[in-house]
Motif scaffolding. Structure first.
Motif, PDB file in Angstrom:
ATOM      1  N   UNK B 486     -13.106  -4.904  10.662  1.00  0.00           N
ATOM      2  CA  UNK B 486     -13.155  -3.976   9.539  1.00  0.00           C
ATOM      3  C   UNK B 486     -11.912  -4.152   8.674  1.00  0.00           C
ATOM      4  N   UNK B 487     -12.128  -4.151   7.358  1.00  0.00           N
ATOM      5  CA  UNK B 487     -11.000  -4.332   6.461  1.00  0.00           C
ATOM      6  C   UNK B 487     -10.553  -2.984   5.892  1.00  0.00           C
ATOM      7  N   UNK B 488      -9.240  -2.783   5.826  1.00  0.00           N
ATOM      8  CA  UNK B 488      -8.712  -1.535   5.272  1.00  0.00           C
ATOM      9  C   UNK B 488      -7.581  -1.839   4.318  1.00  0.00           C
ATOM     10  N   UNK B 489      -7.331  -0.879   3.432  1.00  0.00           N
ATOM     11  CA  UNK B 489      -6.249  -1.012   2.460  1.00  0.00           C
ATOM     12  C   UNK B 489      -5.045  -0.251   2.977  1.00  0.00           C
ATOM     13  N   UNK B 490      -3.896  -0.885   2.894  1.00  0.00           N
ATOM     14  CA  UNK B 490      -2.643  -0.228   3.273  1.00  0.00           C
ATOM     15  C   UNK B 490      -2.061   0.447   2.045  1.00  0.00           C
ATOM     16  N   UNK B 491      -2.026   1.783   2.080  1.00  0.00           N
ATOM     17  CA  UNK B 491      -1.647   2.571   0.914  1.00  0.00           C
ATOM     18  C   UNK B 491      -0.259   3.169   1.124  1.00  0.00           C
TER      19      UNK B 491
END
Lengths: 475, 1033, 249
Positions: B486-491
């Protein structure tokens, strides 16, 4: 003119004494400077003064750093601090007992030692008083939050807590002892005033003696006040240490929650108190040549009381064992092993030392020779003093180290600051004692005179009886 | 540290221990060996009259009353605050952010990456400053839970030791200077002269940036290096499938799990999810006839093996043969091989169990096991038809999947041959972590232009001319894949506190562009209509996972034939393992993780040489004895540690200690003498010094011998006699079926107690919520997540090794570890004891012994049944702690809140000056809803009362009490296995009431009639009856 | 032997007894008095501020709602100090070149906040929550004094625990109901509207007391009865209200 020995082989006053000889002997210890030489006065107080400085440094560092400088931890949150507190309070017990209870019991022999032991009480309580405040994490608030007064927080201290009771018990005890002591001093201040040659000395003692002129009215008032105070402080002797013992007795800590604590603590206190009196009286007696006023008879009596209270304490220890066994819970059994298993448990040596010092050694006092030999008197009273400290050590930190949940059982080790604090208070105590000997009559002058008077009367009646019998024989 | 007790210690007499255990009546629990042996070590401790002298001088250099410590201290003078405290200022915004409400925290979704692989987090933010990290419920790798590493990373954000400026050979410089210098160097370098060394990276946007970079500088090569042992997994899949694939598991479908030295509860990218999935198969909320089962073959005891229904203590090098035996059993053709030292019948019954559960079983190997074991696992799972149901294969997560060891090797060779002209190290710390036979430091010196870009100026930074500050993951944009692809954005939540930049930013800067990380990431995914994408993008950020396809499923089946068994060499075995709290050493500067007790051994601040009791006896050493460990011609000295459950003739050392550079905490204890001279003594020893490329994980021929002397170790448990108490209840699944209460014979009967009690049944005449907590010991793996969560939520200070040694640590939660000795077992207990964990925090007794004894009423009861602790009223008599049977109260013996190890800004190299001052920086970490406790104050758990109050107030505004599940305590929130339940016990339908009335429910020390509000549910082990009796546990 | 002390020293002696006994008491009383006095509490001591902001002008004369500036007073524990932006929303139009407002304009241009002196503070170990008090209809003036009449803002009450506890122990003495307001929350802010429309005389005695900033507690039995009604209606759990952990954690 024969002396009193032919009446009583071991009288309370030796030699052929008159009122003036008494005055010289006691009052001049204070008036006559030459009576204090290097050996007797300057050396002891010099050492004591050094120790007091140790105390000051320790307290300063303590306030700066926090009580983390001590070895206390979780679970052992109380250790040397409370041990020392209880120990000193205990020592402070002999005084009031001697002055109040023995007075009410009309015990003549108390007259020559009550002043001394009262002073001891007051200074011991001073030492004890330092700990409850200084052992708190935040003394700067503890010192006024512990007293009940209507405050801007709108809340009160919690009167359910034994520590609250302590505050009242100790402060009351201290105040009453102090007043009792001072009242007793008034007539002697007057004597000093009259005997002193130095102008300033005269003024000071005159001021302290509150204008005592020794009129019949004065004596009458005095007797009344003294008796009242004696009545007042008698219950205190029992109450103070009972309440101190509640600190432990009301808790759920195994080794603390024992119903026998109050009587057992009081007995222990008297035990320690008398030991300390003997310990201090012997050197003073020698140094200031009071042998014929504080006689071997006094020591004999005190040794007997020490022995008696020692037996009560021994009974207390036996009961502790009994409770541990009778409770039937694992934790209590664990505690017994923890205290007594000499070969596996780190601190068990403390327990066996305590048994040796408090139970075995004092048995020597069954023997009259020991009761009247300096060596034995000093040996036993020393061992008792040590033993009583160990008793508190066994009760307080050793019980705490042994927890309900084994996961939280951890060891306690004292640090150098624990010891310096303790030694410092000893220094303070000795310094106060020696100042007292230097500037106040260490022995109650007028009561000794009163005793002397009684003995004269005794002697006279004795002679008359003798005459009567001989004349009767000629028929 | 050498100032700590120099006294010699007696040897542990294991005969005594065996003898004692063999005639132990009933199940009784013990916590250490010496407690049964009852050695005399403490007596000797006493010989040193004042242990730990140095404490007095080394800690608490600061003035007594300052800042928060001061204001709390002055609390006593609250009558006169106006007199003592300065005029406070109030500084409003110039322009307030629209979503912000003063005093209300905001939560943002982001990701935390470790070894390049992502776990979803929610970050709590107060008025713009991040204060706490929690798990993101919507993220597959976190499921709302958070491990200690994730949570402690917030401390790193405010760590004053972090690299703050660009430095050139120690002097402060600027990014511009560096970039121009680097560009010149790279232009001159020529093809192949430019190298990038990074940690393993799964970020697609970084990959793209790297591609652009390599276009700009043709021949620039990218190497990767992770000291962790994922190479074995990679190689394993190469052996099995001829190519690299990513493997992950679904434990929710698994009835039988065989762990071959695998710690899937802790050290794997999917561990949080695995823990949840696996324990979900063991929940006993409603009576059940089935339960999943875990067989575990383990060397060094880990929380996974301890949790197992059966555990065998086997040497790591024997695991291969065990794997082969099992493989043979399930019909995989493996060469002839030895037995592996485990009873054949036991393995047969495991095989039967596996065959019974085709498609619903897992055989999993630990990452430090050699590739062939992983290959065999693939074969077995295929043979059992687990692939697709419990075992999943996807395309690799890394952007550029490589075997790291080879990648690093080629770099080192090129460096030695002088090919490398420019080396830019991104994040990695090879000087410290590279295999010692690579001699990386020497090779590095041959590179003309070398720069390191990392969070800390560490050992490698010391060898590089340039050091560049890396942006913390809360300071820069990024992206990464989770264990399942799963791909996630680092915010980010905050502008970089210093001059930090992200990896991608650095590369783009070197290309001559200065694209901010936001654009680098966003532009990588931007497609189609900008407006539409903007919406989509915001949705990604909001939910914490990007709506792009996961890594594609890899349709592979094991084809390669299994090589014949390598001859197991002779001699003692040495095992290199990641440290359970500071990992490979990258967390060595985190006070929280340093002081976090290792889950099994409860050691803090150090690593040790783990060995089995028997081995220790043969070497005649015991805990804390200094031993010399020789391997590969190298030798190190460390403390011996007797670890029950460790295989014989085998030694485990944890990596990550013995750091010499990289922050004041990791560099060891600073001892400032009154003279002001500062001495530093690193924590533990550096195990990398023994680790060579041919024995990265397991080596044979290690020599250990007593070196004389002591190496003091601070543990949060002391070896001490364990009582036959009914503290932790545990039983077999069969016994549970007969008697669900799991009550031991000697346990007190609650009804009986209630009858005897003098207290009224109804303690409170108050009709409101009554708070209570229940902990299910059957689910607790002992992973420590709750401890860190509590520390983060409640501003709990770090006290340092010396204070832990003095048993003054401040953690509000203890994870008590008990060994179980059973009468019908022989001394196998010692070799491999059953072990249980018990989280112990304040149980909020209804009849609390601590309350009546406080002279100032600083701890009193609330009508909602909380045992309140009023910090500002406490004067610190410590009577409450004495009277607490659970010993869960903690005391600030010194001014710890202002003297955490991190605050110690002593002896940083000039390069790190000037740095933001420690205290001010770290104070930003504090949770504003919880008072910071000053010196001399007692503290303890109050069920996160700040959260209760928040929920109550919000509820009241809606005219109702808090609903069930509205209040989540910090520990409950972090727990990966949902072990802890909190709520209103007055409400019969609440979750906590249900658990509280479960037949397994019991309360610790019930016989004291303290009426705890925290109850526990007993532990159940689902043992295979064919094996139990001879099984280890 | 001559007398050391003259007869009058007896009087001195007696007197000194009295003095000795009295002194500690007097010291205690003095300390108590001091800790409650404005010297210590700073009550009604105006503070200098970078901008002489007048609540009296903005509230009583212009009739601004409290919530216009203190935006979070109903939502959060903090009432909130308005950002410069809020000031400028009006003062970019009016008084645009008043010298008094220079700091505000400067702050807005340089993006540097105005640093005010904090008037009302509670120690950091006290967790006070505005929103719940507003939700219970506790008027601003109840704790802050006659804010609506303050030319320069000053502290209206000494936030001493005793004072907080009066209401937390017996809220029925303080809660009241304004029949014209739909909810307790509204009555808090309506009060200032009513003041605008009807003037002080138009208000109920309790409201008048509030506006004058007097302690508004009412001993009147009917008020207390009404208070009890409100407590019931709002479901205030009086026992729990005085628990320590309501404010301290």
């Amino acid at each position: 003119m024969s002396s009193y020995e032919d009446l009583d082989p071991l009288p309370l006053i030796l030699g052929d004494q008159t009122y003036s000889t008494i005055d010289e002997q006691i009052a001049d210890v204070v008036i006559d400077q030459k009576r204090h030489n290097k050996k007797t006065w300057f050396m002891p107080i010099g050492i004591a003064f050094l120790l007091v400085n140790v105390l000051l440094v320790t307290v300063g560092w303590l306030l700066y750093q926090g009580i983390g400088i001590w070895g206390n931890n979780i679970p052992t949150a109380w250790a040397f601090d409370i041990v020392n507190f209880v120990w000193w309070i205990g020592i402070g017990h002999a005084g009031t007992l001697i002055s109040a209870i023995l007075l009410l019991m009309r015990q003549q022999w108390r007259n020559s030692i009550n002043r001394f032991s009262e002073a001891m009480t007051i200074f011991a309580v001073m030492c004890a008083g330092m700990f409850p405040l200084l052992h708190t994490g935040r003394p700067w608030v503890a010192f006024y939050w512990l007293f009940p007064f209507p405050n801007i927080l709108g809340i009160w201290p919690q009167f359910k807590s034994p520590l609250m009771w302590d505050v009242f018990a100790v402060s009351t005890y201290f105040t009453v002892s102090l007043v009792f002591w001072y009242i007793g001093l008034i007539p002697d201040f007057a004597t000093l005033r009259d005997r002193s040659t130095n102008k300033y000395q005269k003024y000071i003692y005159a001021f302290l003696s509150l204008g005592w002129r020794g009129s019949a009215k004065h004596w009458h008032r005095y007797e009344q006040a003294y008796l009242l105070l004696a009545g007042l402080s008698t219950p205190l002797v029992l109450s103070v240490h009972s309440i101190v013992s509640f600190d432990f007795a009301v808790s759920v800590v195994p080794g603390w929650n024992i119903t026998v604590f109050p009587p057992y603590f009081v007995a222990g206190a008297v035990f320690a108190g008398f030991a300390m009196v003997i310990l201090l009286m012997i050197p003073v007696r020698k140094m200031y040549g009071l042998e014929n006023i504080v006689t071997m008879k006094h020591f004999d009596w005190m040794a007997k009381i020490t022995l008696a209270t020692g037996l009560i304490v021994a009974y207390g220890y036996t009961l502790e064992l009994f409770y541990g066994w009778y409770a039937g819970t694992k934790i209590e059994h664990e505690l017994l092993t923890w205290r007594m298993d000499f070969f596996h448990k780190p601190y068990s040596w403390a327990y066996w030392m305590l048994i040796l010092c408090n139970i075995i050694v004092p048995q020597a006092f069954w023997n009259k020779k020991c009761r009247q030999s300096y060596f034995w008197l000093i040996l036993v009273s020393l061992s008792v003093t040590v033993g009583m400290w160990l008793e508190r050590f066994v009760i307080i930190p050793m019980s705490l180290m042994n927890t309900y949940l084994p996961s939280s059982s951890r060891m306690y080790y004292p640090t150098i600051w624990d010891f310096s604090m303790f030694i410092g208070t000893i220094g303070f105590f000795i310094m106060m004692m020696w100042l007292f000997i230097r500037f106040l009559p260490a022995i109650n002058v007028f009561e000794v005179k009163d005793l002397l008077h009684k003995m004269h009367v005794q002697k006279r009646t004795h002679k008359e009886e003798a005459v009567a019998t001989t004349s009767g024989g000629t028929h | 540290m050498d100032t700590m007790d120099p006294t010699p210690k007696p040897k542990l007499d294991l005969e005594v221990v065996r003898e004692r255990l063999s005639n132990a009546k009933g199940r009784h629990y013990w916590r250490g060996l010496e407690e049964i042996a009852e050695t005399d070590e403490f007596k000797n401790w006493l010989d040193d009259e004042f242990p730990h002298r140095s404490t007095l001088l080394s800690i608490d250099r600061r003035s007594m009353l300052k800042y928060m410590g001061a204001s709390l201290a002055l609390a006593g003078l609250s009558g006169c605050r106006g007199l003592f405290l300065p005029q406070t200022k109030v500084v409003p915004y110039v322009k307030a952010p629209e979503e912000l409400v003063y005093g209300k925290p905001l939560f943002y979704a982001s990701i935390y990456t470790q070894g390049g692989i992502a776990k979803g987090v929610l970050v709590e933010q107060h008025e713009g400053r991040p204060t706490k990290i929690e798990g993101n419920p919507d993220h597959p790798a976190s499921l709302g839970a958070a491990d200690s590493f994730m949570q402690a990373s917030i401390l790193c954000l405010y760590d004053p030791d972090r690299a703050q400026n660009v430095t050139q050979s120690g002097d402060i410089s600027t990014w511009e200077t560096f970039v121009s210098a680097a560009r010149d160097a790279m232009k001159k370098a020529g093809p192949g002269g430019v190298r990038i060394l990074s940690e393993s990276i799964t970020s697609p946007s970084f990959g793209a940036e790297m591609a652009r970079f390599q276009k700009a500088f043709p021949g620039a090569q990218w190497h990767q290096w992770e000291p962790t042992s994922q190479d074995n997994i990679t190689r394993g899949s190469q052996l099995a499938f001829g190519r690299i694939v990513n493997t992950y598991h679904d434990f929710s479908k698994a009835n039988v799990v065989v762990s071959l030295d695998a710690e899937f509860f802790a050290s794997m990218p999917g561990s949080l999810a695995y823990s949840r999935q696996f324990t979900d198969g063991r929940r006993l909320e409603k009576p059940t006839k089935s339960m999943n089962r875990l067989y575990s073959f383990e060397s060094m005891p880990t929380i996974t093996g301890i949790y197992g229904d059966h555990r065998w203590a086997v040497r790591a090098s024997d695991v291969e043969n065990i794997a082969r035996t099992i493989a043979g059993g399930v019909g995989v053709s493996v060469g002839a091989h030895g037995a592996g030292g485990v009873d054949a019948s036991a393995i047969n019954s495991i095989v039967d169990d596996l065959k019974k559960n085709r498609g619903s079983s897992i055989v999993i190997a630990g990452q430090h096991q050699p590739p062939v074991v992983h290959q065999i696992c693939h074969e077995i799972n295929a043979a059992l038809g687990n692939v697709g149901s419990t075992v999943m294969y996807t395309e690799p997560l890394e952007v550029q999947p490589v075997v790291h060891l080879d990648s690093l090797k080629s770099l080192v060779d090129d460096m030695n041959s002088g090919k490398v002209k420019v080396l830019l190290i991104l994040g990695a710390n090879p000087v410290y972590t590279a295999p010692m036979d690579f001699k990386f430091a020497d090779a590095l010196k041959k590179v003309p232009f070398r720069a390191q870009h990392s969070l800390y100026d560490d050992e490698t930074g010391g060898q590089c001319e340039w050091h560049l500050p890396e942006a913390h993951f809360l300071e820069a944009w990024g992206d990464a894949r989770a264990y399942d692809g799963t791909l996630s954005i680092q915010q980010p939540l905050i502008e970089p506190l210093f001059e930090g930049r992200s990896y991608a930013e650095v590369l783009s800067a070197l290309r001559g562009e200065t694209t901010p990380s936001y654009d680098l990431v966003k532009s990588h995914y931007e497609t189609g209509d900008a407006k539409v994408f903007e919406k989509e993008w915001r949705r990604w950020l909001n939910q914490g996972t990007a709506n792009v396809p996961k890594s594609a499923k890899a349709n592979v089946s094991p084809s390669g034939s299994i090589a014949a068994p390598t001859v197991i060499g002779q001699g003692a075995e040495i095992i290199f393992q990641l440290d359970p709290t500071i990992y490979d050493g990258r967390f060595a500067n985190s006070g929280w993780l340093q002081e976090l007790p290792k889950p099994v051994t409860k050691i803090t601040w150090d690593n040790v040489v783990h060995m089995s009791p028997a081995t220790a006896q043969s070497l005649s050493v015991t805990d804390e004895d200094t031993v010399e460990l020789k391997f590969n011609g190298q030798s190190i000295q460390g403390a011996a540690w007797v670890t029950p459950g460790h295989p014989d003739n085998s030694f485990t050392v944890n990596l990550g200690y013995g750091r010499t550079r990289g922050g004041t905490v990791c560099e060891g204890m600073a001892e400032e003498n009154l003279g002001g001279a500062v001495k530093r003594d690193p924590w533990g020893f550096n195990a990398y010094a023994l680790r060579s490329s041919n024995a990265m994980d397991i080596g044979l021929g290690a020599v250990v011998q007593a070196a004389g002397g002591l190496t003091p170790i601070a543990t949060t448990q002391i070896h001490h006699t364990m009582k036959g108490y009914d503290i932790v209840r545990s039983a077999s699944f069969e016994k549970y079926q007969e008697d669900p209460t799991l009550k031991p014979e000697n346990a007190e009967d609650r009804q009986e107690l209630e009858k005897q009690s003098l207290y009224p049944d109804q303690v409170f005449s108050y009709n409101g919520p009554q708070w209570g907590m229940t902990v299910d010991l059957n689910l607790c793996t002992g992973c420590n997540a709750c401890v860190t969560a509590c520390q983060s939520e409640n501003n709990i200070p770090v006290v340092g090794k010396l204070q832990v040694k003095k048993s003054r640590e401040l953690h509000w939660i203890r994870l008590d570890r008990y060994y179980v000795a059973d009468e019908n077992r022989d001394d196998k207990n010692l070799a491999n004891p059953e072990t249980v964990f018990q989280p112990m925090m304040c149980v909020n007794c209804e009849k609390a012994p601590c309350e009546p004894v406080c002279p100032v009423a600083a701890t009193v009861h609330s009508h909602e049944g909380l045992n309140q602790m009023v910090y500002n009223r406490c004067v610190g008599t410590r009577y409450c702690s004495n009277n607490c049977p659970y010993k869960v109260r903690r005391f600030n013996y010194l001014n710890f809140s202002d003297n955490q190890e991190q605050f110690n800004t002593q002896v940083p190299p000039a390069a790190r000056e000037p740095k933001a001052h420690g205290i001010e920086l770290l104070r930003m970490l504090n949770n504003p809803d919880v008072t910071v406790r000053g010196r001399g104050i007692m503290e303890k758990c109050t069920y996160c009362v700040q959260r209760i109050n928040e929920a109550r107030i919000e509820g009241k505004k809606l005219g109702r009490d808090p609903l069930d599940g509205e209040i989540i305590t910090a520990c409950q929130q972090a727990c990966p296995t949902k072990t802890i339940v909190f709520g209103n016990i007055a409400d019969k339908d609440s979750q906590v009431s249900k658990w509280r009335n479960d037949p397994r429910a019991y309360r610790v020390l019930e016989e004291l009639q303290t009426r705890p509000r925290t109850s526990y549910l007993g532990k159940v082990r689902n043992q295979n009856t064919e094996i139990s009796g001879e099984a280890g546990a | 032997m001559a007398q050391l002390f003259k007869p009058y020293s007896n009087i001195v002696a007696r007197a000194s007894i009295v003095v000795g006994a009295a002194t500690p008491v007097l010291i205690g009383l003095a300390a108590a008095a001091y800790s409650r006095s404005p010297y210590n509490t700073k009550v009604e001591v105006p503070l200098n501020q970078p901008v002489p902001f007048s609540h009296q002008h903005h509230v009583s004369e212009l009739g601004l709602d409290c919530r216009y500036c203190h935006t979070s007073v109903e939502k959060s524990s903090y009432a909130g100090i308005p950002p410069t932006e809020t000031c400028m929303s009006c003062h970019s139009q009016i008084w645009t070149n008043s010298p008094l407002l220079e700091p505000v304009r400067k702050s807005y241009e340089d993006k540097t906040p105005i640093v005010w002196n904090k008037v009302n503070t509670v120690p950091e170990f006290v967790n006070f929550n505005h929103s719940i008090h507003v939700a219970r209809g506790v008027n601003c003036n109840q704790c802050h004094g006659p804010v609506n009449d303050m030319q320069i803002t000053f502290k209206g009450r000494a936030f001493q625990m005793q004072w907080c506890l009066q209401c937390h122990r017996s809220p029925e003495h303080y809660l009241y109901k304004d029949p014209e307001s739909a909810s307790p929350r509204q009555q808090v802010f309506n009060l200032y509207m009513k003041l605008q429309e009807k003037g002080v005389t138009g208000l109920s005695p309790r409201e008048q007391a509030l506006m004058k900033g007097e302690e508004q507690e009412s001993g009147k039995s009917e008020d207390v009865l009404e208070g009890k009604e409100i407590v019931k209606a709002l479901g205030v759990k009086t026992q729990q209200l005085a628990d320590c952990s309501v404010c301290h954690y």
